[in-house]
Design an enzyme around this catalytic site. Structure first.
Site, PDB file in Angstrom:
ATOM      1  N   GLY A 172      -9.838   1.243  -9.857  1.00  0.00           N
ATOM      2  CA  GLY A 172      -9.699   2.673 -10.099  1.00  0.00           C
ATOM      3  C   GLY A 172     -10.889   3.440  -9.555  1.00  0.00           C
ATOM      4  O   GLY A 172     -11.503   3.078  -8.545  1.00  0.00           O
ATOM      5  N   GLY A 173     -11.245   4.508 -10.288  1.00  0.00           N
ATOM      6  CA  GLY A 173     -12.341   5.374  -9.844  1.00  0.00           C
ATOM      7  C   GLY A 173     -13.644   4.621  -9.673  1.00  0.00           C
ATOM      8  O   GLY A 173     -14.518   5.049  -8.913  1.00  0.00           O
ATOM      9  N   GLY A 407     -14.104  10.882  28.682  1.00  0.00           N
ATOM     10  CA  GLY A 407     -14.720  11.287  27.414  1.00  0.00           C
ATOM     11  C   GLY A 407     -15.336  10.113  26.689  1.00  0.00           C
ATOM     12  O   GLY A 407     -16.323  10.264  25.962  1.00  0.00           O
ATOM     13  N   ALA A 408     -14.755   8.927  26.902  1.00  0.00           N
ATOM     14  CA  ALA A 408     -15.274   7.747  26.206  1.00  0.00           C
ATOM     15  C   ALA A 408     -16.674   7.408  26.718  1.00  0.00           C
ATOM     16  O   ALA A 408     -17.500   6.864  25.977  1.00  0.00           O
ATOM     17  CB  ALA A 408     -14.332   6.573  26.392  1.00  0.00           C
TER      18      ALA A 408
HETATM   19  C1  HXC Z   1     -13.061  -1.982 -22.391  1.00  0.00           C
HETATM   20  C2  HXC Z   1     -12.408  -3.900 -21.349  1.00  0.00           C
HETATM   21  C3  HXC Z   1     -12.050  -3.169 -20.193  1.00  0.00           C
HETATM   22  C4  HXC Z   1     -12.237  -1.761 -20.217  1.00  0.00           C
HETATM   23  C5  HXC Z   1     -11.668  -5.244 -19.833  1.00  0.00           C
HETATM   24  N1  HXC Z   1     -12.142  -5.166 -21.054  1.00  0.00           N
HETATM   25  N2  HXC Z   1     -11.583  -4.024 -19.269  1.00  0.00           N
HETATM   26  N3  HXC Z   1     -12.916  -3.312 -22.431  1.00  0.00           N
HETATM   27  N4  HXC Z   1     -12.760  -1.219 -21.320  1.00  0.00           N
HETATM   28  N5  HXC Z   1     -11.947  -1.010 -19.164  1.00  0.00           N
HETATM   29  C6  HXC Z   1     -12.359  -6.255 -21.980  1.00  0.00           C
HETATM   30  C7  HXC Z   1     -11.105  -6.884 -22.499  1.00  0.00           C
HETATM   31  O1  HXC Z   1     -10.620  -6.170 -23.611  1.00  0.00           O
HETATM   32  C8  HXC Z   1     -11.586  -8.275 -22.874  1.00  0.00           C
HETATM   33  O2  HXC Z   1     -12.274  -8.173 -24.096  1.00  0.00           O
HETATM   34  C9  HXC Z   1     -12.618  -8.569 -21.812  1.00  0.00           C
HETATM   35  O3  HXC Z   1     -13.003  -7.320 -21.291  1.00  0.00           O
HETATM   36  C10 HXC Z   1     -12.092  -9.426 -20.685  1.00  0.00           C
HETATM   37  O4  HXC Z   1     -10.883  -8.835 -20.232  1.00  0.00           O
HETATM   38  P1  HXC Z   1      -9.589  -9.704 -19.927  1.00  0.00           P
HETATM   39  O5  HXC Z   1      -8.485  -8.745 -19.722  1.00  0.00           O
HETATM   40  O6  HXC Z   1      -9.431 -10.743 -20.959  1.00  0.00           O
HETATM   41  O7  HXC Z   1     -10.022 -10.412 -18.580  1.00  0.00           O
HETATM   42  P2  HXC Z   1      -9.145 -10.723 -17.299  1.00  0.00           P
HETATM   43  O8  HXC Z   1      -7.851 -11.360 -17.700  1.00  0.00           O
HETATM   44  O9  HXC Z   1     -10.047 -11.483 -16.376  1.00  0.00           O
HETATM   45  O10 HXC Z   1      -8.779  -9.316 -16.671  1.00  0.00           O
HETATM   46  C11 HXC Z   1      -9.803  -8.495 -16.142  1.00  0.00           C
HETATM   47  C12 HXC Z   1      -9.252  -7.094 -15.785  1.00  0.00           C
HETATM   48  C13 HXC Z   1      -8.487  -6.543 -17.026  1.00  0.00           C
HETATM   49  C14 HXC Z   1      -8.302  -7.244 -14.597  1.00  0.00           C
HETATM   50  C15 HXC Z   1     -10.411  -6.241 -15.374  1.00  0.00           C
HETATM   51  O11 HXC Z   1      -9.339  -6.668 -18.177  1.00  0.00           O
HETATM   52  C16 HXC Z   1      -8.111  -5.127 -16.865  1.00  0.00           C
HETATM   53  O12 HXC Z   1      -7.117  -4.821 -16.227  1.00  0.00           O
HETATM   54  N6  HXC Z   1      -8.885  -4.228 -17.512  1.00  0.00           N
HETATM   55  C17 HXC Z   1      -8.559  -2.823 -17.492  1.00  0.00           C
HETATM   56  C18 HXC Z   1      -8.830  -2.288 -16.113  1.00  0.00           C
HETATM   57  C19 HXC Z   1      -8.554  -0.799 -16.031  1.00  0.00           C
HETATM   58  O13 HXC Z   1      -7.439  -0.333 -16.115  1.00  0.00           O
HETATM   59  N7  HXC Z   1      -9.626  -0.056 -15.942  1.00  0.00           N
HETATM   60  C20 HXC Z   1      -9.475   1.319 -15.734  1.00  0.00           C
HETATM   61  C21 HXC Z   1     -10.029   2.067 -16.861  1.00  0.00           C
HETATM   62  S1  HXC Z   1      -9.943   3.759 -16.396  1.00  0.00           S
HETATM   63  P3  HXC Z   1     -12.328  -9.385 -25.154  1.00  0.00           P
HETATM   64  O14 HXC Z   1     -13.009  -8.789 -26.327  1.00  0.00           O
HETATM   65  O15 HXC Z   1     -10.927  -9.760 -25.401  1.00  0.00           O
HETATM   66  O16 HXC Z   1     -13.112 -10.476 -24.479  1.00  0.00           O
HETATM   67  C22 HXC Z   1     -11.083   3.955 -15.208  1.00  0.00           C
HETATM   68  C23 HXC Z   1     -11.199   5.342 -14.665  1.00  0.00           C
HETATM   69  C24 HXC Z   1     -12.552   5.518 -14.105  1.00  0.00           C
HETATM   70  O17 HXC Z   1     -11.783   3.093 -14.823  1.00  0.00           O
HETATM   71  C25 HXC Z   1     -12.599   6.769 -13.356  1.00  0.00           C
HETATM   72  C26 HXC Z   1     -13.950   6.996 -12.804  1.00  0.00           C
HETATM   73  C27 HXC Z   1     -13.940   8.113 -11.866  1.00  0.00           C
END
Ligand code: HXC
Length: 517
Positions: A172-173, A407-408
């Site tokens: 994402g961002g 031009g190149a």
């Molecule tokens: C809080 C998070 C987290 C998040 C992961 N975790 N992402 N906690 N905020 N964004 C936590 C999980 O709850 C889990 O906690 C631990 O990290 C490991 O995650 P898993 O899912 O078990 O690991 P894995 O299977 O390896 O998957 C990794 C992942 C997945 C692909 C990154 O966790 C995921 O899809 N996370 C969300 C990604 C996402 O959508 N992010 C966007 C947020 S919005 P526990 O306690 O169970 O160990 C954003 C906007 C930003 O980023 C804009 C900026 C401009």
């Protein structure tokens, strides 16, 4: 002493707990999968014992939707400063074992504080990205944290080199912080980077794709052009970052780490003559030419897999650090297209802002013809190259090997575009267009009326080439500095670098130009 001892015990206990992140078991599980932990990466980057950690005790009692409080050691990021190959470097490393390395308010503050310190002291920053993105529990605090990181990425841009290593997810961002840095190194297999993942793409558009298609290291290296280097492992990524740093100054008021080898060695290199192909139409492999031109054939190619019709990268020539930009006739005949223009313009601007002299090797038949190029905006993209070269005030040394058409030719840093020294091999053809094309346009009727049109055309092409494309014609008009033997290239470029290193060029004061982005 007994009182101090209890304080020391607490300090050591706290240190140990914080350094263990989410626990020794989780760290070992990562290592067992062949993936480094956040601290392993820091240890690989810095000389042993030199890393000074900042914010080890940072924590943020994270509330899971108002339920139990959860401690987040280091707030999921390790930050600090240390010595890498004798130089000060700042680094942050996201700890995936703690809340998925997600970015919350304190996490962002640690990175921002580090960037501000690096800006103040003028040292490069290397960031390891391994994160689930914005910490969902912290809501808009994490969004604001990203904004603060982006703002500082831009603030320090052009002042200190910024290198991003993508070691895990970067979704994402979050991908925009690396994108705002100078170089991105991605680890094959363990990392991915995307704005919208495959599920979101399918839900929004119906298009099916895999993560490999859109977010893998190879997709970004060869298709999107978003990254600069592919690493086979975390260790390899660190090696690339360290190698890259050996060519870069620590900040924009320093010179790059030149290592002049004493007096310039003017002896010829006859092997370079042997690399010139027998036929004018036989392609040269520019990498072989670069290999002979630079010290020890060591060339750190940047964006090797993308826009391969142009080659860019760092090397040293008799000790002087240079950025090389060279057409690759072995790919798309070395033409300039949209991606090649973007790739080289960005590289030129990086070199310019960090005082790295530019060496341009020209063998270009023109811009790539095609509907997709015209509709894709080759005018705008090609203009980036013209803009970048004309705006660059570092030493600019150009060597025309063979074709330099239209031009190149200008886009490859001719004297008119501000090159300080332009050498041409005797095989160079400098012309508004290729002899065949020019003759067809100018003498269509004469050729058709001739008893042997083919012979007439060949005769006119030879005459045109002699009169209008010869490097001696260009030399007569002072468009080039000299015609040289290929074997003299390394010596004269080395000398040109020494004589231009003291170059100072001032331009009208302005905020910045309006590069056609
Ligand atoms: C809080 C998070 C987290 C998040 C992961 N975790 N992402 N906690 N905020 N964004 C936590 C999980 O709850 C889990 O906690 C631990 O990290 C490991 O995650 P898993 O899912 O078990 O690991 P894995 O299977 O390896 O998957 C990794 C992942 C997945 C692909 C990154 O966790 C995921 O899809 N996370 C969300 C990604 C996402 O959508 N992010 C966007 C947020 S919005 P526990 O306690 O169970 O160990 C954003 C906007 C930003 O980023 C804009 C900026 C401009």
């Amino acid at each position: 002493m007994p009182i101090l001892q209890s304080f020391l015990d607490e300090l050591h206990q706290r240190r140990e707990t914080a350094r263990a992140g989410a626990g020794v078991d989780k760290l070992e599980a990562r290592r067992a999968k062949g993936v480094m932990t956040a601290r392993d990466r820091i240890a690989a980057l810095f000389q042993a014992g030199t890393f000074q950690e900042w914010g080890l005790h940072a924590d943020h009692d994270c509330h899971n939707f108002g339920m139990e409080k959860k401690s987040l050691p280091g707030d999921a990021v390790v930050t600090g400063v240390g010595m890498t190959d004798g130089r000060v470097v700042a680094s942050f490393s996201q700890d995936f074992t703690v809340a998925g390395g997600s970015l919350g308010r304190i996490h962002a503050k640690k990175i921002c504080d580090l960037m501000e310190y690096a800006l103040k002291v003028g040292c490069p920053i290397v960031g390891f990205n391994d994160s689930g993105g914005a910490r969902i529990q912290e809501g808009d605090d994490s969004l604001s944290g990203y904004g603060q990181v982006f703002f500082r990425n831009v603030l320090v841009s052009g002042v200190i080199p910024q290198i991003a290593i993508i070691s895990g997810p970067c979704a994402g961002g979050a991908a925009y912080s690396p994108a705002l840095m100078d170089f991105i190194i991605m680890v094959k297999g363990t990392s991915n980077m995307f704005i919208c993942g495959p599920e979101v793409i399918q839900a929004a558009t119906g298009q099916k794709c895999s993560m490999d298609d859109i977010g893998s290291a190879m997709a970004h290296a060869s298709v999107s052009g978003n990254i600069h280097f592919v690493a086979d492992s975390d260790t390899h990524a660190v090696q690339i970052a360290r190698k890259l740093l050996t060519y870069l100054p620590s900040n924009n008021v320093m010179d790059p780490p030149h290592q002049p080898t004493g007096p310039v060695d003017m002896s010829p290199d006859p092997g370079m003559n042997d690399l010139v192909p027998a036929g004018a139409k036989d392609p040269v492999d520019i990498l072989q030419i670069i290999g002979r031109l630079v010290d020890n054939a060591e060339f750190l190619e940047v964006q090797r897999e993308w826009a391969r019709n142009i080659v860019v990268g760092f090397a040293r020539i008799q000790g002087i650090v240079v950025g090389i930009i060279a057409n690759q006739p072995a790919v798309k005949a070395g033409t300039l297209d949209i991606d090649a223009s973007d790739k080289s313009a960005r590289f030129i601007r990086f070199c310019n802002v960090f005082n790295i002299p530019l060496v341009t090797l020209v063998d270009v038949p023109g811009f790539l013809p095609g509907v997709a190029q015209e509709r894709g905006g080759i005018i705008r993209h090609g203009a980036k190259m013209l803009f970048a070269y004309a705006a660059a005030t570092v030493p600019k040394i150009t060597v025309i090997l063979r074709k330099a058409y239209g031009g190149a030719y200008l886009a490859m840093c001719s004297s008119d575009m501000g090159a300080d020294v332009v050498y041409a091999w005797p095989t160079a053809e400098i012309a508004v267009m290729g002899a065949e094309g020019a003759v067809r346009i100018l003498y269509k009727r004469e050729i058709a009326a001739a008893p042997d049109p083919k012979a007439k055309e060949a005769e006119l092409v030879a005459e045109y080439r002699d009169r209008f494309c010869s490097p001696y014609e260009a030399a007569k008009k002072s468009m080039i500095t000299d015609v040289i033997e290929p074997s003299e290239t390394r010596a004269v470029v080395a000398m040109a670098l020494r004589t231009t290193l003291s170059k100072r060029e001032t331009r009208p004061h302005k905020k910045h130009g309006t590069i056609p982005m």
